[in-house]
Design an enzyme around this catalytic site. Sequence first.
Site, PDB file in Angstrom:
ATOM      1  N   GLU A 220      21.345  48.003   1.551  1.00  0.00           N
ATOM      2  CA  GLU A 220      19.878  48.093   1.533  1.00  0.00           C
ATOM      3  C   GLU A 220      19.260  46.790   2.008  1.00  0.00           C
ATOM      4  OE1 GLU A 220      18.088  50.591  -1.511  1.00  0.00           O
ATOM      5  OE2 GLU A 220      19.917  50.273  -2.676  1.00  0.00           O
ATOM      6  N   SER A 240      20.205  39.332   1.551  1.00  0.00           N
ATOM      7  CA  SER A 240      20.746  38.966   2.854  1.00  0.00           C
ATOM      8  C   SER A 240      21.992  38.114   2.723  1.00  0.00           C
ATOM      9  CB  SER A 240      19.690  38.248   3.697  1.00  0.00           C
ATOM     10  OG  SER A 240      19.663  36.888   3.419  1.00  0.00           O
ATOM     11  N   ALA A 263      18.803  42.823  -5.631  1.00  0.00           N
ATOM     12  CA  ALA A 263      17.640  42.931  -4.750  1.00  0.00           C
ATOM     13  C   ALA A 263      17.057  41.544  -4.469  1.00  0.00           C
ATOM     14  CB  ALA A 263      16.589  43.823  -5.408  1.00  0.00           C
ATOM     15  N   GLY A 286      24.882  24.425  -0.536  1.00  0.00           N
ATOM     16  CA  GLY A 286      24.613  23.181  -1.256  1.00  0.00           C
ATOM     17  C   GLY A 286      23.965  23.380  -2.620  1.00  0.00           C
ATOM     18  N   LYS A 303      28.886  22.204  -6.459  1.00  0.00           N
ATOM     19  CA  LYS A 303      28.098  22.788  -5.363  1.00  0.00           C
ATOM     20  C   LYS A 303      28.640  24.188  -5.114  1.00  0.00           C
ATOM     21  CE  LYS A 303      26.683  18.648  -3.038  1.00  0.00           C
ATOM     22  NZ  LYS A 303      27.063  17.645  -2.050  1.00  0.00           N
ATOM     23  N   ASN A 318      18.809  30.699 -14.591  1.00  0.00           N
ATOM     24  CA  ASN A 318      18.496  30.800 -16.016  1.00  0.00           C
ATOM     25  C   ASN A 318      17.013  31.069 -16.216  1.00  0.00           C
ATOM     26  OD1 ASN A 318      17.689  29.832 -18.760  1.00  0.00           O
ATOM     27  ND2 ASN A 318      19.923  29.623 -18.919  1.00  0.00           N
TER      28      ASN A 318
END
Length: 343
Positions: A220, A240, A263, A286, A303, A318
Amino acid sequence: MTYFALALGTSTRNQDGKIIEAWYPQPIVEPADTLVAAITKTIKHESGNEAHVLEKEHYRPLIEIFKEAQLTLNVKLLEAAKSSDQTLVLTILESDSAPVSVAEGYLKLQLLSHRLAKPQQINLEGIFGILHNIAWTSEGPIDLPELPERQIDARTNGRILEVNCIDKFPKMADYVVPSGIRIGDTARVRLGAHLGEGTTVMHAGFVNFNAGTEAVSMIEGRVSAGVLVGNGSDVGGGASIMGTLSGGGKEVVSMGENCLLGANSGTGIPLGDRCTIEAGLYITAGTKVTLLDSNKEATGTVKARDLAGKSDLLFWRNAVTGRVECLTNKSAIELNSELHTHN
Ligand SMILES: CC(C)(COP(=O)(O)OP(=O)(O)OC[C@H]1O[C@@H](n2cnc3c(N)ncnc32)[C@H](O)[C@@H]1OP(=O)(O)O)[C@@H](O)C(=O)NCCC(=O)NCCS
Protein backbone atom coordinates in the site's frame (compact mmCIF):
# COMPACT_ATOMS: atom_id res chain seq x y z
CA MET A 1 28.06 -21.63 -24.06
CA THR A 2 24.61 -20.88 -22.64
CA TYR A 3 22.99 -17.76 -24.02
CA PHE A 4 21.48 -15.34 -21.50
CA ALA A 5 18.07 -14.75 -23.10
CA LEU A 6 16.11 -14.46 -26.29
CA ALA A 7 12.68 -13.18 -27.20
CA LEU A 8 10.40 -12.58 -30.13
CA GLY A 9 8.29 -9.44 -30.10
CA THR A 10 6.55 -6.54 -31.74
CA SER A 11 7.97 -3.04 -31.71
CA THR A 12 7.01 0.58 -32.23
CA ARG A 13 9.23 2.84 -34.29
CA ASN A 14 9.45 6.61 -34.41
CA GLN A 15 9.45 8.67 -37.63
CA ASP A 16 13.19 8.08 -37.99
CA GLY A 17 12.57 4.35 -38.03
CA LYS A 18 14.15 3.82 -34.63
CA ILE A 19 12.61 1.26 -32.28
CA ILE A 20 11.21 3.06 -29.23
CA GLU A 21 9.56 0.13 -27.43
CA ALA A 22 9.20 -3.63 -27.79
CA TRP A 23 6.72 -6.16 -26.43
CA TYR A 24 7.72 -9.78 -25.97
CA PRO A 25 4.91 -12.18 -25.03
CA GLN A 26 7.13 -15.17 -24.25
CA PRO A 27 10.75 -14.34 -23.47
CA ILE A 28 13.13 -17.17 -22.61
CA VAL A 29 16.10 -17.13 -20.27
CA GLU A 30 18.99 -19.52 -20.72
CA PRO A 31 17.47 -21.02 -23.88
CA ALA A 32 18.46 -24.57 -24.82
CA ASP A 33 21.54 -24.78 -27.05
CA THR A 34 19.53 -26.56 -29.75
CA LEU A 35 17.00 -23.71 -29.84
CA VAL A 36 19.74 -21.09 -30.03
CA ALA A 37 21.51 -23.02 -32.78
CA ALA A 38 18.34 -23.33 -34.88
CA ILE A 39 17.40 -19.66 -34.47
CA THR A 40 20.83 -18.17 -35.00
CA LYS A 41 21.28 -20.25 -38.16
CA THR A 42 17.89 -19.16 -39.53
CA ILE A 43 18.34 -15.45 -38.98
CA LYS A 44 22.13 -15.48 -39.44
CA HIS A 45 22.99 -14.17 -36.00
CA GLU A 46 26.72 -14.54 -35.55
CA SER A 47 27.41 -13.61 -31.95
CA GLY A 48 26.85 -11.01 -29.26
CA ASN A 49 23.69 -9.15 -28.27
CA GLU A 50 21.45 -7.93 -31.05
CA ALA A 51 17.85 -7.11 -31.91
CA HIS A 52 17.14 -8.50 -35.38
CA VAL A 53 14.29 -7.10 -37.44
CA LEU A 54 12.81 -10.18 -39.09
CA GLU A 55 12.08 -10.63 -42.77
CA LYS A 56 8.81 -12.36 -43.68
CA GLU A 57 10.83 -15.24 -45.13
CA HIS A 58 12.02 -16.02 -41.60
CA TYR A 59 8.52 -16.60 -40.26
CA ARG A 60 7.88 -20.08 -41.61
CA PRO A 61 11.12 -21.68 -40.36
CA LEU A 62 10.79 -19.87 -37.03
CA ILE A 63 7.25 -21.17 -36.60
CA GLU A 64 8.60 -24.72 -36.92
CA ILE A 65 11.43 -24.00 -34.47
CA PHE A 66 9.15 -22.50 -31.83
CA LYS A 67 6.60 -25.30 -32.33
CA GLU A 68 9.32 -27.84 -31.69
CA ALA A 69 10.29 -25.95 -28.52
CA GLN A 70 6.61 -25.72 -27.48
CA LEU A 71 6.74 -21.94 -27.24
CA THR A 72 3.15 -21.51 -28.32
CA LEU A 73 2.79 -17.75 -27.85
CA ASN A 74 5.74 -17.16 -30.11
CA VAL A 75 4.16 -19.43 -32.71
CA LYS A 76 0.87 -17.49 -32.43
CA LEU A 77 2.66 -14.17 -32.79
CA LEU A 78 4.43 -15.29 -35.95
CA GLU A 79 1.21 -16.71 -37.42
CA ALA A 80 -0.66 -13.49 -36.67
CA ALA A 81 2.11 -11.26 -38.04
CA LYS A 82 2.12 -13.06 -41.41
CA SER A 83 -0.86 -11.05 -42.55
CA SER A 84 -0.09 -7.82 -40.70
CA ASP A 85 2.10 -4.76 -41.28
CA GLN A 86 3.72 -5.24 -37.91
CA THR A 87 7.34 -6.24 -38.27
CA LEU A 88 8.76 -8.51 -35.60
CA VAL A 89 12.03 -8.30 -33.73
CA LEU A 90 14.00 -11.22 -32.41
CA THR A 91 16.28 -10.04 -29.65
CA ILE A 92 19.16 -12.31 -28.78
CA LEU A 93 21.27 -11.67 -25.71
CA GLU A 94 24.34 -13.82 -25.67
CA SER A 95 25.39 -12.28 -22.37
CA ASP A 96 23.97 -10.12 -19.60
CA SER A 97 26.00 -7.07 -20.47
CA ALA A 98 24.62 -3.53 -20.12
CA PRO A 99 21.78 -2.96 -22.60
CA VAL A 100 22.76 -0.87 -25.63
CA SER A 101 19.45 -0.67 -27.47
CA VAL A 102 15.80 0.01 -26.67
CA ALA A 103 14.86 -3.54 -27.71
CA GLU A 104 17.43 -4.99 -25.28
CA GLY A 105 16.37 -2.68 -22.47
CA TYR A 106 12.72 -3.63 -22.91
CA LEU A 107 13.61 -7.31 -22.94
CA LYS A 108 15.43 -7.00 -19.63
CA LEU A 109 12.52 -5.15 -18.04
CA GLN A 110 10.17 -7.87 -19.26
CA LEU A 111 12.41 -10.62 -17.88
CA LEU A 112 11.90 -9.03 -14.46
CA SER A 113 8.14 -8.68 -14.81
CA HIS A 114 7.80 -12.23 -16.20
CA ARG A 115 9.62 -13.38 -13.01
CA LEU A 116 12.46 -14.76 -15.11
CA ALA A 117 14.91 -12.61 -13.15
CA LYS A 118 14.81 -11.00 -9.73
CA PRO A 119 15.50 -7.34 -8.94
CA GLN A 120 19.22 -6.56 -8.78
CA GLN A 121 20.03 -9.83 -10.57
CA ILE A 122 20.42 -8.49 -14.08
CA ASN A 123 22.52 -5.77 -15.61
CA LEU A 124 20.44 -2.65 -16.29
CA GLU A 125 23.35 -0.24 -16.27
CA GLY A 126 22.66 2.87 -18.33
CA ILE A 127 19.06 1.93 -19.12
CA PHE A 128 17.80 5.46 -18.37
CA GLY A 129 19.99 6.87 -21.11
CA ILE A 130 18.78 4.33 -23.66
CA LEU A 131 15.03 4.50 -23.22
CA HIS A 132 12.98 7.22 -24.88
CA ASN A 133 10.68 9.51 -22.96
CA ILE A 134 7.42 8.42 -24.50
CA ALA A 135 3.84 9.69 -24.48
CA TRP A 136 1.75 6.62 -23.63
CA THR A 137 -1.53 7.42 -25.31
CA SER A 138 -4.89 5.98 -26.23
CA GLU A 139 -3.33 5.42 -29.67
CA GLY A 140 -0.23 3.69 -28.38
CA PRO A 141 3.28 4.87 -27.57
CA ILE A 142 4.37 8.08 -29.33
CA ASP A 143 7.88 9.50 -29.30
CA LEU A 144 7.61 12.86 -27.54
CA PRO A 145 8.83 15.07 -30.44
CA GLU A 146 6.04 13.60 -32.59
CA LEU A 147 3.23 14.25 -30.14
CA PRO A 148 2.04 17.68 -31.42
CA GLU A 149 1.67 16.39 -34.99
CA ARG A 150 -0.19 13.32 -33.82
CA GLN A 151 -2.49 15.53 -31.73
CA ILE A 152 -3.23 17.69 -34.77
CA ASP A 153 -3.96 14.58 -36.80
CA ALA A 154 -6.27 13.20 -34.13
CA ARG A 155 -8.15 16.45 -33.48
CA THR A 156 -8.67 17.21 -37.16
CA ASN A 157 -10.10 13.76 -37.59
CA GLY A 158 -12.53 14.08 -34.71
CA ARG A 159 -10.51 12.14 -32.15
CA ILE A 160 -8.99 13.12 -28.86
CA LEU A 161 -5.59 11.67 -28.20
CA GLU A 162 -5.57 10.80 -24.55
CA VAL A 163 -2.13 10.97 -22.97
CA ASN A 164 -2.02 8.65 -19.98
CA CYS A 165 1.54 9.35 -18.94
CA ILE A 166 4.89 10.66 -20.10
CA ASP A 167 7.56 8.27 -18.98
CA LYS A 168 10.51 6.15 -19.99
CA PHE A 169 8.88 3.14 -18.36
CA PRO A 170 5.36 2.05 -19.33
CA LYS A 171 2.98 0.33 -16.98
CA MET A 172 3.80 -3.31 -16.42
CA ALA A 173 0.29 -4.64 -17.02
CA ASP A 174 0.32 -3.50 -20.66
CA TYR A 175 3.20 -5.93 -21.20
CA VAL A 176 2.68 -8.79 -18.78
CA VAL A 177 0.30 -9.79 -16.00
CA PRO A 178 2.00 -12.50 -13.97
CA SER A 179 -0.20 -15.09 -12.26
CA GLY A 180 -1.71 -14.67 -8.80
CA ILE A 181 -1.58 -10.90 -8.39
CA ARG A 182 -3.97 -8.00 -7.92
CA ILE A 183 -3.23 -4.38 -8.82
CA GLY A 184 -5.70 -1.65 -7.83
CA ASP A 185 -4.32 0.90 -10.29
CA THR A 186 -2.12 -0.53 -13.02
CA ALA A 187 -0.49 2.85 -13.71
CA ARG A 188 1.32 2.50 -10.37
CA VAL A 189 3.40 -0.54 -11.31
CA ARG A 190 6.12 0.19 -13.85
CA LEU A 191 7.42 -2.30 -16.38
CA GLY A 192 10.41 -3.97 -14.77
CA ALA A 193 8.60 -4.51 -11.49
CA HIS A 194 8.77 -8.08 -10.17
CA LEU A 195 5.53 -9.05 -8.45
CA GLY A 196 5.66 -12.47 -6.80
CA GLU A 197 2.72 -14.89 -6.76
CA GLY A 198 0.30 -13.68 -4.09
CA THR A 199 1.10 -9.95 -4.21
CA THR A 200 -1.54 -7.27 -4.00
CA VAL A 201 -0.68 -3.69 -4.90
CA MET A 202 -3.46 -1.47 -3.58
CA HIS A 203 -4.49 1.74 -5.34
CA ALA A 204 -2.00 3.97 -3.54
CA GLY A 205 0.82 1.41 -3.69
CA PHE A 206 3.68 1.89 -6.15
CA VAL A 207 6.33 -0.49 -7.44
CA ASN A 208 9.26 0.82 -9.46
CA PHE A 209 11.28 -1.09 -12.08
CA ASN A 210 13.98 -3.48 -10.82
CA ALA A 211 12.04 -3.78 -7.58
CA GLY A 212 9.23 -5.84 -6.15
CA THR A 213 8.14 -8.76 -4.06
CA GLU A 214 9.13 -12.39 -3.59
CA ALA A 215 5.63 -13.79 -3.05
CA VAL A 216 2.70 -12.95 -0.74
CA SER A 217 2.70 -9.24 0.11
CA MET A 218 0.29 -6.37 0.52
CA ILE A 219 1.77 -3.20 -0.97
CA GLU A 220 0.00 0.00 0.00
CA GLY A 221 3.10 2.18 0.01
CA ARG A 222 6.14 2.74 -2.18
CA VAL A 223 8.63 0.07 -3.23
CA SER A 224 11.58 2.00 -4.68
CA ALA A 225 13.93 0.86 -7.44
CA GLY A 226 16.24 -1.91 -6.31
CA VAL A 227 14.14 -2.98 -3.34
CA LEU A 228 12.97 -6.57 -2.84
CA VAL A 229 10.24 -7.29 -0.28
CA GLY A 230 10.30 -10.80 1.23
CA ASN A 231 7.44 -13.29 1.41
CA GLY A 232 4.75 -12.38 3.92
CA SER A 233 5.87 -8.77 4.32
CA ASP A 234 3.51 -5.83 4.04
CA VAL A 235 4.17 -2.20 3.15
CA GLY A 236 1.46 -0.10 4.83
CA GLY A 237 -0.38 2.86 3.37
CA GLY A 238 1.94 5.77 2.61
CA ALA A 239 5.00 3.82 3.83
CA SER A 240 8.19 3.93 1.84
CA ILE A 241 11.38 2.01 1.41
CA MET A 242 14.29 4.23 0.51
CA GLY A 243 15.66 3.74 -2.96
CA THR A 244 19.15 4.27 -4.28
CA LEU A 245 18.36 6.23 -7.45
CA SER A 246 18.65 9.66 -5.87
CA GLY A 247 19.98 11.12 -2.66
CA GLY A 248 23.34 9.37 -2.76
CA GLY A 249 22.22 6.14 -1.08
CA LYS A 250 24.39 3.20 -2.06
CA GLU A 251 23.17 0.36 0.09
CA VAL A 252 20.18 -1.43 -1.37
CA VAL A 253 17.38 -1.56 1.16
CA SER A 254 15.44 -4.80 1.23
CA MET A 255 12.91 -6.37 3.55
CA GLY A 256 13.02 -9.95 4.75
CA GLU A 257 10.02 -12.15 5.43
CA ASN A 258 6.97 -11.35 7.58
CA CYS A 259 7.83 -7.72 8.15
CA LEU A 260 5.40 -4.84 8.50
CA LEU A 261 6.05 -1.23 7.60
CA GLY A 262 3.25 0.59 9.42
CA ALA A 263 1.21 3.27 7.68
CA ASN A 264 3.32 6.36 6.82
CA SER A 265 6.47 4.74 8.15
CA GLY A 266 9.68 4.15 6.26
CA THR A 267 13.03 2.50 6.32
CA GLY A 268 16.43 3.47 5.05
CA ILE A 269 18.05 0.30 6.39
CA PRO A 270 17.52 -3.26 5.18
CA LEU A 271 15.32 -5.28 7.50
CA GLY A 272 15.75 -8.94 8.40
CA ASP A 273 12.75 -11.20 9.04
CA ARG A 274 9.78 -10.43 11.32
CA CYS A 275 10.56 -6.75 11.81
CA THR A 276 7.92 -4.07 12.40
CA ILE A 277 8.16 -0.31 12.13
CA GLU A 278 5.46 1.60 13.94
CA ALA A 279 3.03 3.66 11.89
CA GLY A 280 4.47 7.11 11.26
CA LEU A 281 8.09 6.32 12.15
CA TYR A 282 10.78 6.80 9.50
CA ILE A 283 14.05 5.05 10.30
CA THR A 284 17.08 6.34 8.40
CA ALA A 285 20.57 4.84 8.59
CA GLY A 286 21.75 7.52 11.01
CA THR A 287 18.71 7.51 13.34
CA LYS A 288 19.83 7.05 16.96
CA VAL A 289 17.95 4.08 18.34
CA THR A 290 17.66 3.16 22.01
CA LEU A 291 17.63 -0.58 22.51
CA LEU A 292 15.13 -1.98 25.00
CA ASP A 293 15.23 -5.32 26.78
CA SER A 294 12.15 -7.47 27.33
CA ASN A 295 11.24 -5.33 30.38
CA LYS A 296 11.39 -2.27 28.12
CA GLU A 297 14.48 -1.03 30.01
CA ALA A 298 17.05 0.87 27.93
CA THR A 299 20.26 -1.09 27.39
CA GLY A 300 22.13 1.24 25.07
CA THR A 301 21.98 3.39 21.95
CA VAL A 302 23.07 2.51 18.44
CA LYS A 303 22.70 3.98 14.98
CA ALA A 304 20.00 2.26 12.96
CA ARG A 305 22.58 1.14 10.38
CA ASP A 306 24.04 -1.15 13.07
CA LEU A 307 20.73 -3.00 13.11
CA ALA A 308 20.63 -3.44 9.32
CA GLY A 309 19.44 -6.88 8.28
CA LYS A 310 18.74 -8.07 11.82
CA SER A 311 15.57 -10.05 12.54
CA ASP A 312 12.79 -9.85 15.15
CA LEU A 313 12.92 -6.11 15.79
CA LEU A 314 10.09 -3.73 16.65
CA PHE A 315 10.82 -0.03 16.15
CA TRP A 316 8.65 2.69 17.62
CA ARG A 317 8.87 6.30 18.66
CA ASN A 318 8.23 6.36 22.38
CA ALA A 319 4.85 7.97 22.76
CA VAL A 320 5.93 9.74 25.96
CA THR A 321 9.55 10.77 25.35
CA GLY A 322 9.67 10.91 21.53
CA ARG A 323 12.80 8.73 21.59
CA VAL A 324 13.17 6.13 18.81
CA GLU A 325 13.31 2.72 20.46
CA CYS A 326 13.76 -0.84 19.34
CA LEU A 327 12.69 -3.99 21.06
CA THR A 328 12.67 -7.61 20.07
CA ASN A 329 9.50 -8.44 18.29
CA LYS A 330 8.86 -12.14 18.73
CA SER A 331 5.22 -12.11 17.71
CA ALA A 332 5.48 -12.39 13.96
CA ILE A 333 2.84 -10.35 12.19
CA GLU A 334 -0.20 -12.41 11.37
CA LEU A 335 -1.22 -11.65 7.82
CA ASN A 336 -4.89 -11.64 7.13
CA SER A 337 -5.21 -14.54 4.69
CA GLU A 338 -8.44 -13.25 3.18
CA LEU A 339 -6.74 -10.02 2.16
CA HIS A 340 -4.11 -11.95 0.28
CA THR A 341 -6.27 -14.37 -1.65
CA HIS A 342 -6.32 -13.98 -5.43
CA ASN A 343 -8.91 -16.53 -6.41
C1 LIG B 1 4.05 -0.35 16.78
C2 LIG B 1 2.86 -1.29 16.76
C3 LIG B 1 3.16 -2.49 15.87
C4 LIG B 1 2.62 -1.75 18.17
O1 LIG B 1 1.53 -2.58 18.12
P1 LIG B 1 1.24 -3.66 19.28
O2 LIG B 1 2.40 -4.57 19.41
O3 LIG B 1 -0.09 -4.22 18.95
O4 LIG B 1 1.23 -2.76 20.52
P2 LIG B 1 0.14 -2.47 21.58
O5 LIG B 1 -0.59 -1.24 21.16
O6 LIG B 1 -0.62 -3.69 21.94
O7 LIG B 1 1.08 -2.13 22.79
C5 LIG B 1 1.94 -3.09 23.40
C6 LIG B 1 2.72 -2.36 24.45
O8 LIG B 1 3.65 -1.48 23.83
C7 LIG B 1 3.38 -0.13 24.22
N1 LIG B 1 3.59 0.77 23.10
C8 LIG B 1 3.09 0.63 21.86
N2 LIG B 1 3.49 1.64 21.09
C9 LIG B 1 4.26 2.43 21.90
C10 LIG B 1 4.97 3.65 21.69
N3 LIG B 1 5.00 4.25 20.50
N4 LIG B 1 5.66 4.17 22.72
C11 LIG B 1 5.66 3.59 23.91
N5 LIG B 1 5.02 2.43 24.15
C12 LIG B 1 4.33 1.88 23.16
C13 LIG B 1 1.94 -0.11 24.68
O9 LIG B 1 1.69 0.93 25.53
C14 LIG B 1 1.82 -1.47 25.33
O10 LIG B 1 2.44 -1.39 26.59
P3 LIG B 1 2.00 -2.36 27.80
O11 LIG B 1 2.40 -3.75 27.39
O12 LIG B 1 2.79 -1.85 28.92
O13 LIG B 1 0.53 -2.19 27.94
C15 LIG B 1 1.58 -0.58 16.23
O14 LIG B 1 1.30 0.54 17.01
C16 LIG B 1 1.70 -0.13 14.82
O15 LIG B 1 2.19 0.95 14.48
N6 LIG B 1 1.23 -0.99 13.83
C17 LIG B 1 1.24 -0.67 12.45
C18 LIG B 1 -0.13 -0.97 11.84
C19 LIG B 1 -0.20 -0.40 10.43
O16 LIG B 1 0.09 0.75 10.20
N7 LIG B 1 -0.56 -1.27 9.45
C20 LIG B 1 -0.66 -0.91 8.07
C21 LIG B 1 -2.01 -0.35 7.76
S1 LIG B 1 -2.10 0.32 6.14
